[in-house]
Design an enzyme around this catalytic site. Sequence first.
Site, PDB file in Angstrom:
ATOM      1  N   PHE A   7     -47.594   7.085  -1.991  1.00 30.14           N
ATOM      2  CA  PHE A   7     -48.369   6.835  -3.200  1.00 30.14           C
ATOM      3  C   PHE A   7     -47.440   6.667  -4.390  1.00 30.14           C
ATOM      4  CE2 PHE A   7     -50.725   8.542  -6.975  1.00 30.14           C
ATOM      5  CZ  PHE A   7     -51.639   7.500  -7.083  1.00 30.14           C
ATOM      6  N   GLY A  10     -45.984   5.670 -10.864  1.00 33.19           N
ATOM      7  CA  GLY A  10     -45.113   5.300 -11.980  1.00 33.19           C
ATOM      8  C   GLY A  10     -44.493   3.948 -11.714  1.00 33.19           C
ATOM      9  N   GLU A 102     -35.819   9.304  -6.001  1.00 35.14           N
ATOM     10  CA  GLU A 102     -36.693  10.268  -6.661  1.00 35.14           C
ATOM     11  C   GLU A 102     -36.081  11.669  -6.755  1.00 35.14           C
ATOM     12  OE1 GLU A 102     -39.376   9.160  -7.956  1.00 35.14           O
ATOM     13  OE2 GLU A 102     -39.597   7.236  -6.946  1.00 35.14           O
TER      14      GLU A 102
END
Length: 226
Positions: A7, A10, A102
Amino acid sequence: MQDFWLFGYGSLIWKPPPHFDQRIPGYIEGYVRRFWQQVYFSEDHRGTPNAPGRVVTLIERSFWATLDDPQRRTERDVVWGVAYHIIPSKVEEVKEYLDIREINGYSIQHTPFHPADSSLASIHCLVYIGMPDNPQFLGVQPPQDIANTINASVGPSGENREYLLHLERALEELCPDSHDEHITDLARRVRALTPPLREIRRPPVHDNALRKVRSTEEQEEIEKEG
């Protein structure tokens, strides 16, 4: 082979991961999206160690309810974004890429995802979240302070304000219900500010067709372009 869904809420909305074969707009529940994560080393490099930029993270509803958020009364605990299905043979490669992309304060969580097309079944997705105990999490921030920081912050990949304005537009294009008041409010505040003259750049050309890439190395080069 793994059935792996990711998902994005951003920059993943408009900068997709490599090796995806499906992209589905939709939403998750029980969270709100906030520009409460500071950043200088990230997938977008929109700040520096001396002047960190801001990027979005997700706040769980139970924790959010304890905070004095000025937008708490108007915001729904629904976050729109996109789910990407990764080609099974490339899952491990993409996971390694995402762990690097990330890594700055984000942790792996899993959550049900509801497609905008109600004829499709819900999907179990992986999502990266900046948890409240990570060192980059700032907590509740006055919206105007966030806007001022976003407007002034610049990193190797460009202006922090571009990240915000790209996100606003990407959400507007997902579906009629994908409005996010926090993002819209910040974008409105940033547009009212004058960009630093030394950092004004030609706006990038918007391309409605997502660019698919063949490898994590090619994806890294695209991200360096801004």
